[in-house]
Motif scaffolding. Structure first.
Motif, mmCIF file in Angstrom:
data_model
loop_
_atom_site.group_PDB
_atom_site.id
_atom_site.type_symbol
_atom_site.label_atom_id
_atom_site.label_comp_id
_atom_site.label_asym_id
_atom_site.label_seq_id
_atom_site.Cartn_x
_atom_site.Cartn_y
_atom_site.Cartn_z
ATOM 1 N N LYS A 1 -5.554 2.476 -7.845
ATOM 2 C CA LYS A 1 -5.921 3.526 -7.097
ATOM 3 C C LYS A 1 -7.247 3.626 -6.026
ATOM 4 C CE LYS A 1 -5.615 8.669 -6.818
ATOM 5 N NZ LYS A 1 -5.535 9.942 -7.807
ATOM 6 N N GLN A 2 -7.130 3.740 -5.013
ATOM 7 C CA GLN A 2 -8.384 3.526 -4.201
ATOM 8 C C GLN A 2 -8.989 5.177 -4.007
ATOM 9 O OE1 GLN A 2 -9.076 0.345 -2.938
ATOM 10 N NE2 GLN A 2 -7.295 0.261 -4.279
ATOM 11 N N PRO A 3 -10.266 5.031 -3.742
ATOM 12 C CA PRO A 3 -10.964 6.532 -3.776
ATOM 13 C C PRO A 3 -10.324 7.392 -2.941
ATOM 14 C CG PRO A 3 -12.501 4.759 -3.562
ATOM 15 C CD PRO A 3 -11.103 4.040 -3.541
ATOM 16 N N ASP A 4 -9.540 6.734 -1.808
ATOM 17 C CA ASP A 4 -8.906 7.518 -0.852
ATOM 18 C C ASP A 4 -7.653 8.274 -1.394
ATOM 19 O OD1 ASP A 4 -7.351 5.504 -0.625
ATOM 20 O OD2 ASP A 4 -7.688 5.346 1.515
ATOM 21 N N GLY A 5 -7.188 7.980 -2.464
ATOM 22 C CA GLY A 5 -5.852 8.410 -3.177
ATOM 23 C C GLY A 5 -4.673 7.188 -2.717
ATOM 24 N N GLU A 6 -4.937 6.397 -2.016
ATOM 25 C CA GLU A 6 -3.846 5.454 -1.727
ATOM 26 C C GLU A 6 -3.772 4.533 -2.844
ATOM 27 O OE1 GLU A 6 -2.527 2.704 2.153
ATOM 28 O OE2 GLU A 6 -4.709 2.359 1.342
ATOM 29 N N TRP A 7 -2.623 3.930 -3.097
ATOM 30 C CA TRP A 7 -2.519 2.798 -4.221
ATOM 31 C C TRP A 7 -2.177 1.678 -3.587
ATOM 32 C CZ3 TRP A 7 -2.169 3.825 -9.452
ATOM 33 C CH2 TRP A 7 -2.591 4.986 -10.203
ATOM 34 N N THR B 1 1.034 5.531 -0.045
ATOM 35 C CA THR B 1 0.470 6.813 -0.050
ATOM 36 C C THR B 1 1.441 7.865 -0.365
ATOM 37 O OG1 THR B 1 0.995 6.886 2.199
ATOM 38 C CG2 THR B 1 -1.266 6.193 1.780
ATOM 39 N N ARG C 1 0.912 -1.171 0.057
ATOM 40 C CA ARG C 1 0.112 -0.103 0.035
ATOM 41 C C ARG C 1 1.089 1.093 -0.146
ATOM 42 N NH1 ARG C 1 -5.159 -2.392 1.315
ATOM 43 N NH2 ARG C 1 -6.158 -0.342 1.095
#
Length: 446
Positions: free
Chosen positions: A72-78, A48, A46
């Motif tokens: 890419k997750q909705p919160d910006g984390e990959w 950020t 993960r």
């Protein structure tokens, strides 16, 4: 990942003092390696703060093409789910590296010890850059190459399985060549050794260890760094927080130092000593750069930098610092152009084989903006204005040669000029710093 065919010219004009707080994008070197190592690890990685510039996205696309899952997750984390060392799949089409020399050289290393064949292509700028310095050691390890004339892209490589471990002394200081060999060593039986006469950025060593590779760094009797990696490694997914890129921060550090009345706080800047040479050199010239809240994040030193307008004085830059700031010389030339007295830079041969010949291109660009300087075979001699703004008002646009660092350096020259500086194309800036122009405009407006 090629730039739009229509150039986007832009004039950067003075707007008064720069004020405010900004955060620059994540470190490019760490972002590339997070994706590559995450894609080779078992389990989930993960990330950020990943830099979402075109270069890093080229790396992500290539690793997806070879079997990794990168989302890419909705919160910006990959989130990256890897295939394991040795588990890369044959890509179905050519790997498009866009403008990214780092992606190309590191991925050549990664692929070279896997039983797959891959073709690397890139944009016009990348296709001019020589790859021979990576081809040579990887060929010794058993990979086979069919390259365009002069060892350039397009290039097809056939990985060796099993590859042969080597001991390789770097003929020229290059973190990319070192990293390519270490990445090749991950899937090579035995111990692969790189001897580094001059230290270069050490993100690969730090991150390989962090992912669980058996890697040691020693110093031999000649004072050289000796890096050994044990092959057929097992990497484990990690959680990574990417610090801000010091190469991106450098543009705003210089801008705040040379525009009168400026006071800027740049948050979360990575200060790895193998990367932060620009900060030391600008302090040596008299720059006020204060480290606020220094801390260690993911094994990397990080701080917030408060930068205030300063009267800079020309210096002779020690060539020993070149590897720790090789990408920052274009914007250092801008700072030197406004300093008091003469700045002399030597040992910069590497700048001639970057996205452009950054010595000649910056000389031509700064001359258009009204600076006094001349290039030498291995560097630049710059006579500063003693703090006066550059004239600017160039009749013909600065030619950036699709080089993002030339474009951003001359943008900073523009805000420190009397009449502004026009450049031929701002689109290449997206390769490393997609939100550069809004950040700069926000500081000027504030």
């Amino acid at each position: 990942m090629s730039h739009s065919s229509q150039p986007r010219p832009h004039t950067f004009t003075p707007g008064g003092a720069l004020k405010g707080t900004i955060r620059v994008p994540g470190d490019k070197s760490i972002s590339h390696r997070s994706i590559m190592l995450g894609a080779l690890a078992i389990g989930e990685t993960r990330v950020t703060g990943l830099l979402e510039g075109e270069d890093v996205m080229s790396t992500a696309a290539a690793m997806r093409a070879m079997g990794a899952t990168i989302e890419k997750q909705p919160d910006g984390e990959w989130v990256i789910n890897g295939v394991g060392v040795g588990g890369l799949l044959q890509p179905e089409t050519a790997l498009d590296m866009g403008n990214s020399g780092t992606s190309t050289r590191l991925l050549m290393g990664l692929v070279s010890s896997h039983a797959i064949t891959a073709t690397f292509v890139g944009d016009a700028s990348l296709s001019k850059r020589p790859m021979g310095r990576v081809i040579d050691p990887l060929s010794t390890m058993g990979a086979q190459f069919t390259a365009s004339e002069g060892g350039r892209l397009p290039l097809t490589m056939q990985g060796a399985q099993p590859a042969v471990p080597i001991t390789y002394r770097l003929p020229v200081a290059s973190a990319q060549v070192k990293s390519a060999i270490l990445l090749a060593g991950l899937n090579t039986p035995g111990i692969t050794t790189v001897i580094e006469p001059v230290p270069t950025r050490d993100h690969s060593e730090r991150m390989l260890k962090g992912f669980g590779a058996n890697l040691t760094v020693d110093t031999n009797e000649d004072g050289e760094r000796v890096i050994r990696i044990h092959g057929e490694a097992n990497l484990t997914g990690q959680t990574i927080v990417v610090p801000g890129d010091p190469s991106s921060a450098a543009f705003f550090i210089v801008a705040a130092l040379i525009v009168p009345g400026s006071d800027v706080l740049i948050e979360n800047v990575g200060l790895n000593p193998t990367r932060a040479g620009i900060v030391a050199v600008l302090r040596q010239m008299g720059g006020s750069i204060e480290e606020v809240n220094p801390r260690i994040v993911g094994g990397e030193p990080v701080a917030d930098l408060r930068v205030r307008h300063s009267a800079l004085t020309g210096i002779e830059v020690d060539p020993a610092v070149v590897p720790s700031m090789v990408d920052e010389f274009p914007v250092l030339f801008v700072a030197a152009a406004l300093a008091q007295g003469r700045t002399v830079c030597t040992g910069l041969e590497e700048l001639r084989v970057k996205e452009s010949d950054r010595i000649t291109v910056m000389r031509e660009a700064l001359e258009l903006a009204g600076a006094t300087l001349h290039e030498t075979e291995d560097g630049m001699v710059i006579d500063g204005t003693n703090g006066a703004p550059l004239p600017g008002g160039n009749a013909s646009p600065v030619v950036t040669h699709l080089d993002h660092r030339i474009a951003m350096s001359m943008a900073i020259a523009g805000v420190a000029s009397t009449k502004g500086v026009t450049i031929d194309d701002v689109s290449p800036i997206a390769t490393s710093f997609p939100n550069f122009m809004p950040l700069l405009a926000g500081l000027v407006a504030a």
